[in-house]
Design a protein around this motif. Structure first.
Motif, mmCIF file in Angstrom:
data_model
loop_
_atom_site.group_PDB
_atom_site.id
_atom_site.type_symbol
_atom_site.label_atom_id
_atom_site.label_comp_id
_atom_site.label_asym_id
_atom_site.label_seq_id
_atom_site.Cartn_x
_atom_site.Cartn_y
_atom_site.Cartn_z
ATOM 1 N N MET A 3 0.672 -1.188 0.132
ATOM 2 C CA MET A 3 -0.081 -0.022 -0.041
ATOM 3 C C MET A 3 0.988 1.355 -0.206
ATOM 4 N N ILE A 4 0.535 2.453 -0.651
ATOM 5 C CA ILE A 4 1.391 3.512 -0.625
ATOM 6 C C ILE A 4 0.591 4.417 0.279
ATOM 7 N N THR A 5 1.277 4.835 1.031
ATOM 8 C CA THR A 5 1.101 5.688 2.414
ATOM 9 C C THR A 5 1.437 7.404 2.005
ATOM 10 N N ASP A 6 0.578 8.166 1.958
ATOM 11 C CA ASP A 6 0.890 9.424 1.870
ATOM 12 C C ASP A 6 0.395 10.486 2.921
ATOM 13 N N LYS A 7 -0.520 10.078 3.763
ATOM 14 C CA LYS A 7 -1.010 10.838 4.962
ATOM 15 C C LYS A 7 -0.744 10.065 6.134
ATOM 16 N N ILE A 8 0.011 10.672 7.259
ATOM 17 C CA ILE A 8 0.049 9.924 8.527
ATOM 18 C C ILE A 8 -0.220 11.170 9.487
ATOM 19 N N ILE A 9 -0.430 10.675 10.935
ATOM 20 C CA ILE A 9 -0.496 11.459 11.874
ATOM 21 C C ILE A 9 0.606 11.076 12.990
ATOM 22 N N CYS A 10 1.122 12.183 13.488
ATOM 23 C CA CYS A 10 2.264 12.015 14.522
ATOM 24 C C CYS A 10 1.747 12.695 15.712
ATOM 25 N N VAL A 11 1.716 12.099 16.935
ATOM 26 C CA VAL A 11 1.450 12.460 18.061
ATOM 27 C C VAL A 11 2.373 12.458 19.163
ATOM 28 N N LYS A 42 -9.860 14.579 18.315
ATOM 29 C CA LYS A 42 -10.608 15.353 17.387
ATOM 30 C C LYS A 42 -9.914 15.534 16.003
ATOM 31 N N LYS A 43 -8.450 16.177 15.972
ATOM 32 C CA LYS A 43 -7.843 16.408 14.771
ATOM 33 C C LYS A 43 -7.688 14.983 13.979
ATOM 34 N N ILE A 44 -7.528 13.938 14.653
ATOM 35 C CA ILE A 44 -7.199 12.624 14.087
ATOM 36 C C ILE A 44 -8.538 12.137 13.533
ATOM 37 N N LEU A 45 -9.706 12.522 14.104
ATOM 38 C CA LEU A 45 -10.986 11.937 13.510
ATOM 39 C C LEU A 45 -11.316 12.939 12.327
ATOM 40 N N GLU A 46 -11.045 14.185 12.161
ATOM 41 C CA GLU A 46 -11.217 14.981 11.348
ATOM 42 C C GLU A 46 -10.598 14.526 9.891
ATOM 43 N N GLU A 47 -9.364 14.118 10.225
ATOM 44 C CA GLU A 47 -8.308 13.644 9.023
ATOM 45 C C GLU A 47 -8.912 12.474 8.587
ATOM 46 N N THR A 48 -9.552 11.574 9.441
ATOM 47 C CA THR A 48 -10.128 10.632 8.982
ATOM 48 C C THR A 48 -11.441 10.616 8.142
ATOM 49 N N ARG A 49 -12.157 11.628 8.365
ATOM 50 C CA ARG A 49 -13.409 11.859 7.707
ATOM 51 C C ARG A 49 -12.973 12.517 6.220
ATOM 52 N N ASN A 50 -11.717 13.131 6.308
ATOM 53 C CA ASN A 50 -11.402 14.089 5.033
ATOM 54 C C ASN A 50 -10.815 13.094 4.377
ATOM 55 N N GLY A 51 -10.165 12.067 4.772
ATOM 56 C CA GLY A 51 -9.472 11.158 3.738
ATOM 57 C C GLY A 51 -10.132 10.053 3.562
ATOM 58 N N ASN A 52 -11.172 9.777 3.947
ATOM 59 C CA ASN A 52 -12.284 8.651 3.882
ATOM 60 C C ASN A 52 -11.602 7.331 4.367
ATOM 61 N N PHE A 53 -11.126 7.466 5.621
ATOM 62 C CA PHE A 53 -10.429 6.239 6.125
ATOM 63 C C PHE A 53 -11.656 5.750 7.117
ATOM 64 N N PRO A 237 5.448 20.776 20.917
ATOM 65 C CA PRO A 237 5.072 20.749 22.204
ATOM 66 C C PRO A 237 4.452 19.309 22.618
ATOM 67 N N MET A 238 4.578 19.065 24.023
ATOM 68 C CA MET A 238 3.672 17.898 24.445
ATOM 69 C C MET A 238 2.643 17.643 24.340
ATOM 70 N N GLY A 239 2.101 16.568 23.541
ATOM 71 C CA GLY A 239 0.524 16.147 23.185
ATOM 72 C C GLY A 239 0.178 16.610 21.832
ATOM 73 N N TYR A 240 1.427 17.416 21.204
ATOM 74 C CA TYR A 240 0.826 18.077 19.972
ATOM 75 C C TYR A 240 0.595 17.230 18.789
ATOM 76 N N THR A 241 -0.307 17.422 17.939
ATOM 77 C CA THR A 241 -0.626 16.524 16.721
ATOM 78 C C THR A 241 -0.154 17.192 15.493
ATOM 79 N N ILE A 242 0.348 16.394 14.492
ATOM 80 C CA ILE A 242 1.133 16.999 13.219
ATOM 81 C C ILE A 242 0.455 16.028 12.221
ATOM 82 N N SER A 243 -0.072 16.593 11.177
ATOM 83 C CA SER A 243 -0.455 15.733 10.098
ATOM 84 C C SER A 243 0.453 15.800 8.918
ATOM 85 N N LEU A 244 0.809 14.842 8.389
ATOM 86 C CA LEU A 244 2.038 14.936 7.562
ATOM 87 C C LEU A 244 1.455 14.182 6.071
ATOM 88 N N ASP A 245 1.503 15.144 5.011
ATOM 89 C CA ASP A 245 1.421 14.395 3.723
ATOM 90 C C ASP A 245 2.883 13.924 2.892
#
Length: 602
Positions: A3-11, A42-53, A237-245
């Protein structure tokens, strides 16, 4: 097919407790951080909906309490949604950077600041990315020498940056290959801050193209300093969420670059340290024992400002002078040698070898050997080979065992030859260097006339206005590495006359070998031959003398300043043709120097 991965989340993990005494460097989380977990969810769920995961996989390590607790809190919060399947999985490649075992003071209490940890982070950052010693281990004090506070504060050293990068690069290759998630599955990495920072760096580096794998860690660091650091105020920062394309990396051959970088590091670790820089990182420049022996023999310290009594004699010296476009100064240089405080018999044991390095003057019409009481030899080269070539030719034609190297615009004070001669005889096979006063050509008559007109030697300069004494350095200046800000350095003072300049220490962008600046230096022919002469790989201006100094250190020499005499360096127009060209030549030679310092050395 992968599978090709182009979107991931780092927390990044949540804030952990400062409980060094109870848990060491692996403490549990501070209570009351549920709001950060809710925000991340909330950020992860938003990315999930936007990316149809339709599924989320959380990857974490169970070897670190704070990361494991953060991952489990995050999974629990996401499951409250009820619509998306959540899975968790451990991967040891997400293990945090192991910082060793600290040795706490007896009266230390949990919650108190422990300064050696901060010094250890500063040290590993400098060692890995400024000195390019990525095998240096967190908390290593270099045997009480370079980082004495760390040597006393760590019971066991931690990992090296090389250890961490092998894990991280392996993980990133699998991410780019799509091996860590299934179809329609969003990958969430619960980690410390270095991994998302590394991914951000790789995004930038991936756009550059033509990256050599061995340079990848250092280019990433440069990208961090120039583009990423300010965006996160130094750290995520601690607890910070980054979305990476990662689509740019996935759709290129960058995965192969990372794989090769990982292999390059593994291959390096499999071989014992053997580069010039590796050896310098483990070598001191403490010449106290040499000083003590010299003092017993002569009565003054080897780096004393006191002049040696002439009763200790003089030993034959060959002075090698490379000549190129120095018509306006060469006669004054020779005059300063002619007027040394030496007897007629002692002067008969002085040889001067001038090597005309392809300049089209008829030097023999300017310099008449019979005008001088020392033996003068002129060698003319048809082509300009550079200062290294000229000095090597001069040395091959020199008849004495003690060598001095002068520039053709450098006037020596009256005690210079004796001071260098006796040191090289009593304590041979070291690298001796005198300090200089920089002067302008128009000032030469004012300085020389009161002495030369009466056949008297030049006195030692009153003001050594040169870089080893004091220099204001701009961050934009060219050096063997970049410096963060403008600074003022007093190297002799800060290093106790170079005694404390060993173990790879840098003062601004100067290393120990760069102290061997060939305005006025000396060495025995035996040591010169051990070094192999001046490297002819350096063309144009700069760094050939520093590299000579580096090999000398590897061959067992100490770099020792002679403070009882000195010289005057006349500022002439650049031999390169312009200051801009000279600066470009220096930059090329600095790059060549850094590469040679990292090459294997036998």
């Amino acid at each position: 097919m992968d599978m090709i991965t182009d979107k991931i989340i780092c927390v990044r993990h949540l804030q952990d407790q400062n409980v060094l005494k109870s848990y060491g460097l692996n403490g549990p989380l501070v209570d009351g951080q549920e709001d950060k977990i809710e925000s991340a969810s909330k950020k992860i769920l938003e990315e999930t909906r936007n990316g149809n995961f339709n599924r989320i996989r959380i990857l974490y390590t169970d070897k670190t309490i704070r990361i494991e607790q953060t991952a489990k809190m995050l999974a629990s919060e996401l499951k409250k949604n009820g619509e998306i399947e959540i899975s968790t999985e451990t991967d040891e490649r997400l293990n945090i950077f192991y910082q060793g075992e600290v040795l706490l003071p007896i009266n230390y209490k949990d919650g108190e600041h422990f300064d050696p940890l901060m010094q250890a982070w500063d040290a590993i950052s400098d060692e890995a990315y400024i000195y390019r010693n990525i095998d240096y281990r967190f908390g290593d004090g270099y045997g009480f020498k370079k980082y004495p506070l760390l040597a006393k504060s760590f019971l066991k050293s931690g990992e090296s940056v090389a250890d961490l990068l092998i894990r991280r690069y392996s993980l990133i290759v699998d991410i780019l290959s799509g091996k860590l998630r299934g179809e329609n599955e969003l990958l969430v990495l619960c980690t410390q801050s270095d991994l998302p920072l590394l991914l951000l760096e790789l995004q930038e580096v991936g756009r550059m193209g033509n990256i050599r794998q061995e340079e990848l860690p250092f280019i990433c660091w440069q990208v961090y300093k120039e583009k990423i650091q300010k965006n996160y105020n130094g750290d995520i920062p601690m607890g910070y969420t980054i979305s990476l394309d990662l689509s740019d990396l996935v759709n290129s051959d960058f995965k192969e670059v990372v794989m090769l970088a990982k292999k390059n590091i593994e291959d390096r670790k499999a071989v014992p340290p053997s580069s010039i820089q590796d050896i310098l990182n483990t070598t001191d420049n403490d010449f106290s024992e040499i000083d003590n022996n010299f003092k017993k023999e002569i009565g003054v310290g080897i780096d004393s400002t006191s002049i040696i009594n002439s009763e200790f004699g003089f030993y034959p010296v060959s002075v090698v002078i490379p000549y190129y476009n120095s018509r306006s100064t060469i006669l004054d240089v020779l005059r300063s040698i002619e007027l040394q405080n030496l007897t007629k018999k002692e002067m008969s044991n002085v040889e001067v070898v001038i090597v005309n390095d392809g300049w089209k003057d008829d030097l023999e019409d300017i310099v008449i050997p019979s005008d001088y009481s020392f033996d003068l030899k002129i060698i003319t080269c048809e082509e300009n080979g550079g200062r290294s070539v000229a000095r090597n030719i001069g040395t091959r034609n020199a008849k004495h065992d003690i060598l001095m190297f002068l520039d053709a615009d450098n006037l020596v004070s009256g005690e210079c030859l004796r001071e260098h001669s006796i040191r090289n005889k009593i304590t041979p096979d070291q690298l001796y260097t005198s300090l200089v006063a920089n002067i302008f050509l128009e000032d030469v008559p004012k300085i020389t006339s009161p002495y030369f007109s009466e056949n008297k030697p030049l006195p030692k300069p009153n003001d050594f206005n040169e870089f080893r004494v004091k220099e204001e350095i701009k961050s934009s200046s060219v050096g063997i590495h970049d410096i963060k800000r403008d600074t003022t350095v007093e190297i002799l003072k800060e290093t106790d006359n170079f005694r404390k300049y060993g173990f790879g220490r840098m003062v601004a962008y100067y290393d120990l070998p760069s102290m061997y600046a060939t305005y006025c230096v000396s060495v025995t022919k035996t040591m010169f031959q051990k070094i192999g002469g001046f490297s002819e790989k350096f063309k144009g201006w700069g760094m050939e003398d520093s590299f000579f100094g580096a090999i000398g250190i590897v061959r067992g020499a100490k770099i020792i300043p002679i403070l009882s005499c000195g010289s005057y360096s006349i500022n002439l127009p650049s031999h390169s043709g312009s200051e801009e060209k000279e600066k470009m030549e220096l930059k090329v030679n600095v790059d060549r120097y850094n590469k040679l310092m990292r090459d294997s050395f036998v």
